[in-house]
Scaffold this active site. Structure first.
Site, PDB file in Angstrom:
ATOM      1  N   ARG A  78       6.640 156.202 118.944  1.00  0.00           N
ATOM      2  CA  ARG A  78       7.521 157.233 118.849  1.00  0.00           C
ATOM      3  C   ARG A  78       8.748 156.348 118.802  1.00  0.00           C
ATOM      4  O   ARG A  78       9.352 156.271 119.937  1.00  0.00           O
ATOM      5  CB  ARG A  78       7.414 158.376 119.698  1.00  0.00           C
ATOM      6  CG  ARG A  78       8.082 159.355 119.332  1.00  0.00           C
ATOM      7  CD  ARG A  78       7.730 160.412 120.739  1.00  0.00           C
ATOM      8  NE  ARG A  78       8.838 159.913 121.842  1.00  0.00           N
ATOM      9  CZ  ARG A  78       8.404 160.081 123.195  1.00  0.00           C
ATOM     10  NH1 ARG A  78       7.424 160.718 123.509  1.00  0.00           N
ATOM     11  NH2 ARG A  78       9.339 159.452 124.001  1.00  0.00           N
TER      12      ARG A  78
ATOM     13  N   TYR B 104      12.897 156.696 130.729  1.00  0.00           N
ATOM     14  CA  TYR B 104      11.527 156.225 131.004  1.00  0.00           C
ATOM     15  C   TYR B 104      11.077 154.943 130.053  1.00  0.00           C
ATOM     16  O   TYR B 104       9.994 154.455 130.049  1.00  0.00           O
ATOM     17  CB  TYR B 104      10.630 157.455 130.903  1.00  0.00           C
ATOM     18  CG  TYR B 104      10.816 158.005 129.574  1.00  0.00           C
ATOM     19  CD1 TYR B 104      10.013 157.574 128.667  1.00  0.00           C
ATOM     20  CD2 TYR B 104      11.329 159.369 129.505  1.00  0.00           C
ATOM     21  CE1 TYR B 104       9.827 158.305 127.386  1.00  0.00           C
ATOM     22  CE2 TYR B 104      11.395 160.033 128.382  1.00  0.00           C
ATOM     23  CZ  TYR B 104      10.733 159.483 127.411  1.00  0.00           C
ATOM     24  OH  TYR B 104      10.778 160.254 126.170  1.00  0.00           O
TER      25      TYR B 104
ATOM     26  N   HIS C 206      11.130 162.331 122.586  1.00  0.00           N
ATOM     27  CA  HIS C 206      10.184 163.251 122.326  1.00  0.00           C
ATOM     28  C   HIS C 206      10.502 164.306 121.667  1.00  0.00           C
ATOM     29  O   HIS C 206       9.873 165.035 120.628  1.00  0.00           O
ATOM     30  CB  HIS C 206       9.889 163.955 123.682  1.00  0.00           C
ATOM     31  CG  HIS C 206       8.592 164.837 123.783  1.00  0.00           C
ATOM     32  ND1 HIS C 206       7.455 164.688 123.467  1.00  0.00           N
ATOM     33  CD2 HIS C 206       8.754 166.120 124.184  1.00  0.00           C
ATOM     34  CE1 HIS C 206       6.927 165.771 123.335  1.00  0.00           C
ATOM     35  NE2 HIS C 206       7.568 166.692 123.790  1.00  0.00           N
TER      36      HIS C 206
END
Length: 372
Positions: free
Chosen positions: A267, A280, A271
């Site tokens: 990805r 993160y 998100h």
């Protein structure tokens, strides 16, 4: 004592996961040495995969921009996962069914659903925006893994009706940590439901890396425990994706039961637009995956084969820009809203509270109309 015959392991040993993800193209698009056991798709189909991936990425970019302009409440980008979604959707027949997640809009464009209808729910409409029965595509699912149970049930029902329908159920790596995932696989295995589970392992379930979810050799290996066909594939290799998904769909359609395919992808964006991925993951990791871009990878291969050229790209760019302009116009148009829809379809039989609230809103609307 009656001995219980063991399951016919031969049925699914033909689809045990490869030791390494199936790959036909190296990261830059050069054919790699491969002993994969799947037929290589012909170049005509791969040209269409390339075209649909370019369309999908432009759609994704435009949807992201519409979010920044306030036309969408939220948008989960799938940039970098084009090969997974496009190749999988292209392996279906028009009579097959697709069960997408919130991140699978690119697969839905392949199914012929108008772009504005795909984004309708994210723009705040109360329904999914398109007719699932017409497009044989279920509403996009936000709760993780619930659509897998729905997909399995539909596949089982179609099978009982004597139809050769295959159901493709999409999910992410995070969904494999949910109970619904395991219930769906077990039911599908026991009843030999013709459903293909495609796990797009993009590295993170929101902010949780795969290493904090599972220590299995691969997510595809989870299917072995349920006795179903299983495989893992380089999800950024469009050639390998189509080869594996072609075989998975054929395997399920011929009555061999379900299949789980794990596509290793990434990805590239956060998100959603509301997420800060820098909290993160490292930017160096993203940069590394940018070098495995599925679109440029396939373009290199097709260009070397003489299947596409600069003229093809120019025409394709004009087409996708026209589609993006049409989508902008559709999403910028005022969307009529009926406040009374708030009370529709909440319950089959409206409750006394709903009737009371509905009557109150009707009075307020009537009063506003008199003031105007």
């Amino acid at each position: 004592m009656t001995l219980v015959e063991p399951p016919d392991v031969r049925r699914y040993q033909k689809f045990l996961p490869a030791d390494r993800p199936v790959q036909y193209l190296d990261p830059v698009g050069v054919p790699a040495d491969s002993d994969a056991r799947y037929p290589r798709p012909d170049d005509d189909r791969l040209v269409e995969v390339y075209r649909q991936m370019v369309r999908g990425r432009r759609f994704d970019q435009q949807a992201t921009a519409l979010t920044k302009q306030g036309r969408l409440a939220v948008y989960p980008s799938a940039r970098g996962q084009e090969a997974c979604q496009v190749s999988a959707a292209m392996c279906l027949r028009p009579t097959d069914w697709l069960f997408p997640t919130y991140r699978d809009s690119m697969a839905m464009t392949v199914r012929g659903i108008p772009a504005a209808e795909i984004l309708s729910m994210l723009a705040g409409d109360w329904h999914c925006g398109y007719d699932p029965a017409v497009h044989r595509t279920a509403p996009q699912c936000t709760p993780l893994a619930t659509q897998l149970l729905h997909a399995t049930g539909l596949a089982h029902a179609e099978q009982r009706r004597g139809r050769d329908t295959v159901v493709l159920a999409l999910c992410g790596d995070g969904a494999t940590s949910e109970g619904d995932f395991h219930e769906a696989l077990n039911f599908a295995a026991v009843f030999h439901a013709p459903v293909v589970f495609l796990v797009q392992n993009n590295g993170f379930a929101i902010s949780v890396p795969l290493a904090r979810q599972s220590v299995a050799p691969s997510l595809a290996h989870k299917g072995v425990g349920y006795g179903i066909g299983s495989e893992q594939v380089d999800g950024n290799d469009p050639v390998a994706m189509m080869g594996v998904m072609d075989e998975a769909v054929r395997f399920a359609r011929e009555g061999n039961g379900p299949v789980i395919v794990e596509a290793h992808t990434y990805r590239l964006d956060a998100h959603t637009n509301a997420d800060d991925a820098t909290r993160y993951r490292e930017s160096a990791e993203v940069e590394q995956w940018l070098t495995r871009d599925p679109i440029s990878r396939l373009r290199t291969y097709l260009g070397a084969a003489g299947a596409v050229d600069d003229g093809f790209d120019e025409q394709l760019t004009a087409e996708v820009e026209a589609e993006a302009a049409a989508l902008r116009a559709a999403m910028n148009a005022d969307r009529p809203a009926d406040p009374m829809e708030l009370f529709q379809h909440v319950f089959a039989e409206p409750t006394p509270q709903l009737r009371e609230q509905s009557a109150q809103v009707e009075i307020e609307l009537a009063a506003e109309a008199e003031e105007d």
